[in-house]
Design an enzyme around this catalytic site. Structure first.
Site, PDB file in Angstrom:
ATOM      1  N   SER A 144      -3.882   5.311  -0.076  1.00  0.00           N
ATOM      2  CA  SER A 144      -3.468   3.920   0.083  1.00  0.00           C
ATOM      3  C   SER A 144      -3.798   3.113  -1.166  1.00  0.00           C
ATOM      4  CB  SER A 144      -4.098   3.333   1.341  1.00  0.00           C
ATOM      5  OG  SER A 144      -3.584   2.059   1.624  1.00  0.00           O
ATOM      6  N   ASP A 302       1.243   3.586  -1.710  1.00  0.00           N
ATOM      7  CA  ASP A 302       2.090   4.309  -0.754  1.00  0.00           C
ATOM      8  C   ASP A 302       3.042   3.384  -0.009  1.00  0.00           C
ATOM      9  OD1 ASP A 302      -0.100   3.221   0.708  1.00  0.00           O
ATOM     10  OD2 ASP A 302       0.215   4.668   2.316  1.00  0.00           O
TER      11      ASP A 302
END
Length: 578
Positions: A144, A302
């Site tokens: 992330s 992402d």
């Protein structure tokens, strides 16, 4: 296990990756202990950690180990799940593509088909692909918005949502049964292709997903507003889909931050690729000033989280919080759907327990119910699935304060591509009225009250590693075992302990059961309506403190927020240093 035994096992393994062996030889004793004293934990959020050698690090051996656990979970459910297979996607981080293929090579040993994206793709498209291809599971290689030295591994079930706790526990059991991750076998890529156990996917799926996103459009006149947008993917996956998604709804004036356009595992233009932080917007703001942009957008590596910046009344760009963006999205969508007669009587929105109460007030105004879930989008996805199965409620919107939003449930995780399109459409709508998104937010506060929230994370280096984990536990346990009676002059009225599943009203002594899964979170409600919550992060070495207030004016809200935050953090410091 003792760390030195694990160290010896790894250093004496003849086939250990050469680069990992070199790292081990350069480690200090403290670094060795931290890398080898335990295995990297797999939980409901998957696993995430620093790259490097050792069982407590992300490397090909930890990938093989957790994928073997997933494979055994799939095998126990029969032949059909193996045939349906697993979709695998990855982001722009160090070793992401290598880890994706390593997962496919591990699944192949068990005869499980893998669909691997040929290039990096956003997390929401992975979720969509699992559903669209009717795969049995999905794997996303990503950390992330963590710093560059991290990578991670998230698992998705067949409905495109992250694993629920029960399934994660089963996989964890299989993972823990593996005695030596260094001896796990894998199949080679050419062999997988020959046996039809590996297929590469990409552009065809992109177009299907983008068509679904376009189908969310509520205002076909957005293109006529001449809205100017600056977008940065922050060196991540967003570049593959976000610009095209915006263009598909007629928004053509899109300037991409060139320095951050291409994938870069070092995220070299930012100190952290996190759209929640102002520093990530520095280049976008420069571009915004040069182009007089109406809207600045940023996605994390992402592309499941979206950051938004807009002009304030002074003409300066300000970064909206996740709560503010969520409120603007919610108000815009509910107002447009009501106008079009698209708002079902059984409509519901979903938010987490640490997300602003402003969303509840907005939804109530439109006759829409608000349901709270635990922190983590998998819980929002679980509720969506429940409502669809039972046909009891119509999902309209789900969000969390940490910049995650979901509009169309063809994805079952937070989706920055969807959110980027919808917030741009909302900005275009306000521009048609001669207003900015900032003006729209001001109107919401004037209508519903000045809700203000903040998040404080203890992120000092002392909270990393074994000592840090113990310190985090001590802080949380202090609040649980010795709860404050008052904070900043207001009595604590209710305590919600999500680990015990109990809500206690301290003024009436009434006790209620909280109808949510157990989680290590404690939330305190003050008599003046303010609240704060304490939660250890499931993915980072942090303990997080969330604060929320509501007052009649912005100044009063800011003052009250600072008072409560200072009081709580002072108590935390006493816990750390006593």
């Amino acid at each position: 296990m003792t760390w030195d035994n694990e160290w010896n096992k790894w250093i004496n393994h003849n086939e250990l990756q050469s680069e990992l062996k070199e790292q081990m030889n350069d480690m200090t004793e403290r670094e060795r202990e931290d890398a080898f004293y335990k295995q990297l934990e797999f939980g409901t959020g998957g696993m995430r950690g620093e790259l490097g050698a050792g069982p407590n690090r992300m490397n090909i051996y930890s990938i093989r180990k957790v994928t073997t656990g997933l494979a055994k979970y799939i095998e126990r459910n029969g032949i059909e799940p193996k045939r349906r297979g697993v979709v695998i996607a990855y982001d722009s981080r160090h070793q992401s593509s290598e880890f994706a293929l390593e997962a496919a090579k591990t699944l192949g040993v068990h005869g499980i088909k893998a669909y691997v994206f040929e290039e990096l793709r956003p997390t929401p498209e992975l979720s969509f692909a699992v559903r669209y291809l009717r795969a049995y599971a999905g794997i996303m290689i990503t950390a992330s918005h963590n710093p560059a030295e991290y990578n991670g591994y998230k698992v998705y079930r067949e409905d495109g949502a992250q694993l629920p706790p029960i399934a994660a526990d089963v996989i964890t059991k299989h993972v823990n049964e593996i005695e030596n991750e260094l001896l796990l076998e894998v199949k080679e890529e050419h062999e997988l292709l020959r046996q039809n156990l590996l297929s590469y996917i990409g552009e065809n799926l992109d177009q299907v997903y983008l068509d679904y996103v376009k189908g969310l459009q509520l205002n076909n006149n957005a293109a006529k507003t001449n809205l100017h947008i600056v977008y940065t993917p922050l060196h991540g996956t967003g570049q593959t889909l976000v610009p095209q998604a915006l263009q598909n709804v007629g928004l053509q004036h899109i300037t991409i931050v060139d320095e951050q356009r291409n994938p870069d595992p070092n995220f070299s233009t930012v100190s952290s690729p996190n759209p929640e932080e102002a520093q990530a917007f520095q280049l976008a703001i420069q571009y915004g000033k040069e182009t007089d942009a109406d809207l600045l957008l940023a996605t994390d590596p992402d592309a499941d989280r979206l950051g938004v910046a807009v002009k304030n009344n002074s003409g300066d760009y300000v970064l909206l919080t996740g709560n503010q963006t969520g409120a603007l999205l919610l108000h815009y969508m509910l107002s447009k759907k009501k106008e079009k007669g698209m708002l079902a009587d059984n409509s519901v929105i979903l938010k987490t327990i640490v997300t602003s109460e402003l969303g509840r007030a907005i939804a109530e105004n439109y006759g829409v119910q608000t349901i709270d879930t635990l922190t983590g989008f998998k819980y929002i996805a679980e509720k969506i699935d429940e409502y669809n199965q039972e046909e009891t409620k119509t999902f309209q919107f789900g969000y969390e304060e940490s910049y995650g939003y979901l509009i169309g449930d063809f994805v079952r995780d937070k989706d920055a591509v969807q959110a980027a399109v919808m917030i741009a459409e909302a900005a275009a709508y306000y521009k048609q009225q001669g207003m900015t998104l900032y003006n729209g937010l001001t109107q919401l506060y004037q209508t519903y009250g000045y809700y203000k929230e903040s998040l404080t994370s203890l992120t000092s280096l002392t909270l990393k590693g074994k000592d840090g984990a113990e310190q985090i536990n001590r802080i949380v346990n202090q609040f649980r075992e010795h709860p404050p009676a008052e904070i900043a002059g207001a009595a604590v009225e209710k305590i919600e302990d999500y680990q015990s599943g109990e809500r206690i009203n301290l003024l009436t002594a009434q006790r209620e059961t909280i109808d949510l899964p157990f989680s290590n979170v404690i939330k305190f409600w003050l008599k003046d309506g303010s609240w704060f919550a304490v939660r250890p992060s499931g993915t980072e070495p942090k303990v997080k403190f969330y604060f929320g207030v509501k007052q009649a004016t912005e100044n009063k809200s800011e003052k009250r927020l600072q008072e409560i935050q200072a009081n709580v953090m002072s108590a935390v410091e006493n816990t750390i240093y006593k």
